[in-house]
Design a protein around this motif. Sequence first.
Motif, PDB file in Angstrom:
ATOM      1  N   ILE A 126      15.050 -11.770  -6.855  1.00  0.00           N
ATOM      2  CA  ILE A 126      13.804 -11.540  -6.723  1.00  0.00           C
ATOM      3  C   ILE A 126      13.175 -12.823  -6.047  1.00  0.00           C
ATOM      4  CG2 ILE A 126      11.280 -11.575  -7.799  1.00  0.00           C
ATOM      5  CD1 ILE A 126      12.607  -9.881 -10.027  1.00  0.00           C
ATOM      6  N   HIS A 127      13.951 -14.069  -6.406  1.00  0.00           N
ATOM      7  CA  HIS A 127      13.424 -15.182  -5.722  1.00  0.00           C
ATOM      8  C   HIS A 127      13.964 -15.127  -4.429  1.00  0.00           C
ATOM      9  CE1 HIS A 127      12.538 -19.615  -5.339  1.00  0.00           C
ATOM     10  NE2 HIS A 127      13.512 -19.579  -4.494  1.00  0.00           N
ATOM     11  N   LEU A 128      15.307 -14.711  -3.927  1.00  0.00           N
ATOM     12  CA  LEU A 128      15.629 -14.382  -2.551  1.00  0.00           C
ATOM     13  C   LEU A 128      14.981 -13.801  -1.750  1.00  0.00           C
ATOM     14  CD1 LEU A 128      19.585 -14.298  -3.647  1.00  0.00           C
ATOM     15  CD2 LEU A 128      18.359 -16.270  -2.522  1.00  0.00           C
ATOM     16  N   ARG A 129      14.525 -12.581  -2.227  1.00  0.00           N
ATOM     17  CA  ARG A 129      13.673 -11.602  -1.588  1.00  0.00           C
ATOM     18  C   ARG A 129      12.331 -12.132  -1.316  1.00  0.00           C
ATOM     19  NH1 ARG A 129      13.883  -7.772  -4.944  1.00  0.00           N
ATOM     20  NH2 ARG A 129      11.814  -7.924  -5.845  1.00  0.00           N
ATOM     21  N   GLU A 130      11.444 -12.886  -2.151  1.00  0.00           N
ATOM     22  CA  GLU A 130      10.228 -13.368  -2.124  1.00  0.00           C
ATOM     23  C   GLU A 130      10.104 -14.597  -1.586  1.00  0.00           C
ATOM     24  OE1 GLU A 130       8.152 -12.475  -5.674  1.00  0.00           O
ATOM     25  OE2 GLU A 130       8.559 -10.305  -5.609  1.00  0.00           O
ATOM     26  N   VAL A 131      10.864 -15.471  -1.789  1.00  0.00           N
ATOM     27  CA  VAL A 131      10.812 -17.023  -1.524  1.00  0.00           C
ATOM     28  C   VAL A 131      12.171 -17.349  -0.628  1.00  0.00           C
ATOM     29  CG1 VAL A 131      10.759 -19.175  -2.099  1.00  0.00           C
ATOM     30  CG2 VAL A 131       9.927 -17.554  -3.271  1.00  0.00           C
ATOM     31  N   GLY A 132      13.359 -16.828  -0.810  1.00  0.00           N
ATOM     32  CA  GLY A 132      14.228 -17.458   0.301  1.00  0.00           C
ATOM     33  C   GLY A 132      15.734 -18.019  -0.587  1.00  0.00           C
ATOM     34  N   ASP A 133      16.410 -18.572   0.219  1.00  0.00           N
ATOM     35  CA  ASP A 133      17.450 -19.240  -0.480  1.00  0.00           C
ATOM     36  C   ASP A 133      17.355 -20.850  -0.709  1.00  0.00           C
ATOM     37  OD1 ASP A 133      17.894 -19.970   2.045  1.00  0.00           O
ATOM     38  OD2 ASP A 133      19.571 -19.218   2.487  1.00  0.00           O
ATOM     39  N   THR A 134      16.402 -21.134  -0.974  1.00  0.00           N
ATOM     40  CA  THR A 134      16.068 -22.498  -1.397  1.00  0.00           C
ATOM     41  C   THR A 134      15.075 -22.569  -2.716  1.00  0.00           C
ATOM     42  OG1 THR A 134      15.044 -24.685  -0.615  1.00  0.00           O
ATOM     43  CG2 THR A 134      13.879 -22.689   0.000  1.00  0.00           C
ATOM     44  N   LEU A 135      15.099 -23.708  -3.148  1.00  0.00           N
ATOM     45  CA  LEU A 135      14.328 -23.887  -4.487  1.00  0.00           C
ATOM     46  C   LEU A 135      12.789 -23.457  -4.404  1.00  0.00           C
ATOM     47  CD1 LEU A 135      15.719 -26.884  -6.420  1.00  0.00           C
ATOM     48  CD2 LEU A 135      16.375 -24.440  -6.682  1.00  0.00           C
ATOM     49  N   GLY A 136      12.099 -24.147  -3.222  1.00  0.00           N
ATOM     50  CA  GLY A 136      10.858 -23.812  -2.948  1.00  0.00           C
ATOM     51  C   GLY A 136       9.901 -24.619  -3.865  1.00  0.00           C
ATOM     52  N   VAL A 137      10.599 -25.791  -4.563  1.00  0.00           N
ATOM     53  CA  VAL A 137       9.791 -26.652  -5.150  1.00  0.00           C
ATOM     54  C   VAL A 137      10.645 -28.016  -5.559  1.00  0.00           C
ATOM     55  CG1 VAL A 137      10.692 -25.982  -7.424  1.00  0.00           C
ATOM     56  CG2 VAL A 137       8.409 -26.563  -7.648  1.00  0.00           C
ATOM     57  N   LEU A 138       9.767 -29.110  -5.720  1.00  0.00           N
ATOM     58  CA  LEU A 138      10.424 -30.367  -6.045  1.00  0.00           C
ATOM     59  C   LEU A 138       9.633 -31.075  -7.322  1.00  0.00           C
ATOM     60  CD1 LEU A 138      12.337 -32.612  -5.637  1.00  0.00           C
ATOM     61  CD2 LEU A 138      10.769 -33.513  -3.787  1.00  0.00           C
ATOM     62  N   ALA A 139      10.527 -31.376  -8.367  1.00  0.00           N
ATOM     63  CA  ALA A 139       9.578 -32.097  -9.374  1.00  0.00           C
ATOM     64  C   ALA A 139      10.195 -33.771  -9.594  1.00  0.00           C
ATOM     65  CB  ALA A 139      10.100 -31.222 -10.613  1.00  0.00           C
ATOM     66  N   LYS A 140       9.313 -34.293 -10.037  1.00  0.00           N
ATOM     67  CA  LYS A 140       9.721 -35.722  -9.934  1.00  0.00           C
ATOM     68  C   LYS A 140       9.055 -36.382 -11.148  1.00  0.00           C
ATOM     69  CE  LYS A 140       9.073 -36.453  -4.956  1.00  0.00           C
ATOM     70  NZ  LYS A 140       8.155 -37.028  -4.181  1.00  0.00           N
ATOM     71  N   ILE A 141       9.825 -37.548 -11.699  1.00  0.00           N
ATOM     72  CA  ILE A 141       9.059 -38.464 -12.688  1.00  0.00           C
ATOM     73  C   ILE A 141       8.952 -39.530 -11.849  1.00  0.00           C
ATOM     74  CG2 ILE A 141       9.297 -39.938 -14.708  1.00  0.00           C
ATOM     75  CD1 ILE A 141       9.358 -37.234 -15.486  1.00  0.00           C
ATOM     76  N   ILE A 142       7.543 -40.135 -11.900  1.00  0.00           N
ATOM     77  CA  ILE A 142       6.916 -41.222 -11.237  1.00  0.00           C
ATOM     78  C   ILE A 142       6.277 -42.541 -12.210  1.00  0.00           C
ATOM     79  CG2 ILE A 142       5.259 -41.935  -9.526  1.00  0.00           C
ATOM     80  CD1 ILE A 142       5.124 -39.431  -8.294  1.00  0.00           C
ATOM     81  N   ASP A 143       6.819 -43.732 -11.894  1.00  0.00           N
ATOM     82  CA  ASP A 143       6.306 -44.836 -12.727  1.00  0.00           C
ATOM     83  C   ASP A 143       5.923 -45.853 -11.662  1.00  0.00           C
ATOM     84  OD1 ASP A 143       5.923 -46.540 -15.130  1.00  0.00           O
ATOM     85  OD2 ASP A 143       7.700 -47.510 -14.249  1.00  0.00           O
ATOM     86  N   SER A 144       4.421 -45.948 -11.670  1.00  0.00           N
ATOM     87  CA  SER A 144       3.934 -46.941 -10.644  1.00  0.00           C
ATOM     88  C   SER A 144       3.603 -48.512 -11.252  1.00  0.00           C
ATOM     89  CB  SER A 144       2.779 -46.515  -9.986  1.00  0.00           C
ATOM     90  OG  SER A 144       1.777 -46.081 -11.038  1.00  0.00           O
ATOM     91  N   ALA A 145       4.123 -49.545 -10.409  1.00  0.00           N
ATOM     92  CA  ALA A 145       3.767 -50.808 -10.847  1.00  0.00           C
ATOM     93  C   ALA A 145       2.914 -51.461 -10.043  1.00  0.00           C
ATOM     94  CB  ALA A 145       5.137 -51.799 -10.788  1.00  0.00           C
TER      95      ALA A 145
END
Length: 384
Positions: free
Chosen positions: A96-115
Amino acid sequence: METDMPKEMFFVPLKVEPMRVRRTYSGGEGIDRWHGQPNQYGKTRPEEWLASVTRAINPGFPEESDEGLSNVLWNGQKLQLKELIEKHPAEMLGQIHLREVGDTLGVLAKIIDSAERLSIQVHPDKSFSRKWFNSEYGKTECWYILDSSPVGEEQPYLLIGFRPGVTKEQWRRLYETQDIQGMIDCMHKITPQKGEVWLIEGGLPHAIGPGCFLMEIQEPTDYTMRTETTRSDGTSLPEQLIHQGAGEEGLLECFHYDTVTLTKLREKHCIPGQTIEFPGAGLWTELVGPKQTDCFSMAAARVNTRLHFPQQRGFAIAVVLKGRGRFEADGIHTEVAQGDQLFLPASMEDFSLLSDSNEEPLEILFCYPPKAQLSCPSDPAQKD
């Protein structure tokens, strides 16, 4: 990497090696402590990218091969997640993801800690990215506030959105004169509260202030347009990091010059979570989803004893925020603890989450790509 991987690896959570990334701002000590490894990187790597197939854009830094690209750990091997997906897209992402979004994740997640405060910036929306970067992805993002604390004498804060009365002409003058305080005064200054969720759409001016420890989910690009031409130490930023090759006119065009009161800003951009309680077993909270954006979804599970999840529709990225416990999937137990991150392949069937402590619940955050159906726990929470 081997072309034919063992079939069983696609039916269980895949642990992912931490990927710490350099940025133009300092921070990351909170991430070190969260992993139980104080002073591992100090303030030099303020972000951890989770199950990432997105390369970091870091001109002006010494080159690091494959910075931003995560490795999966499997039976003592390190396998690059990007290559694993390229060779096994159906098993990893789902049809379903391949058909509707493609062969990449389509998203990026991060933890951020700012000083320190990040540069005042804006990210492109999809139409801007198509015009300037030939990309179908902009960089709409969402912040889930995990914690905040003072940095020295400075209290934590967020800068979001233009205040009423700000004009494009005024913003151009502030940029051209590099009046940083004037830029700050044009934006709403907000004290972050633990548990808040802020949706930062493409075109919305913003900056994360000092002392913010947060989870970010975003479209899978590293396009950031900055109106400050120097770092906090006074050194000049490479032009690529200021306007990403779009030039000054492109930079100023990237902003949406909508102004908003603080009340309206909160109504539109601070997202209330939707929680389902499973008495005694735990909680499930949808933090952001299709009602707010078509770019991604994010949800949190708090497991007191055991929660059971039906077969998911597609893949997910998971990170353990607190506690210890285990996944049970395909008859295999995967032990997890605070700081662990995992990629849940689309081929995974139903699974259970179990907490190993009666005192501290297991807390896990789930990140989903566009068009995903969130895998909410079933009721009752126990699997017979």
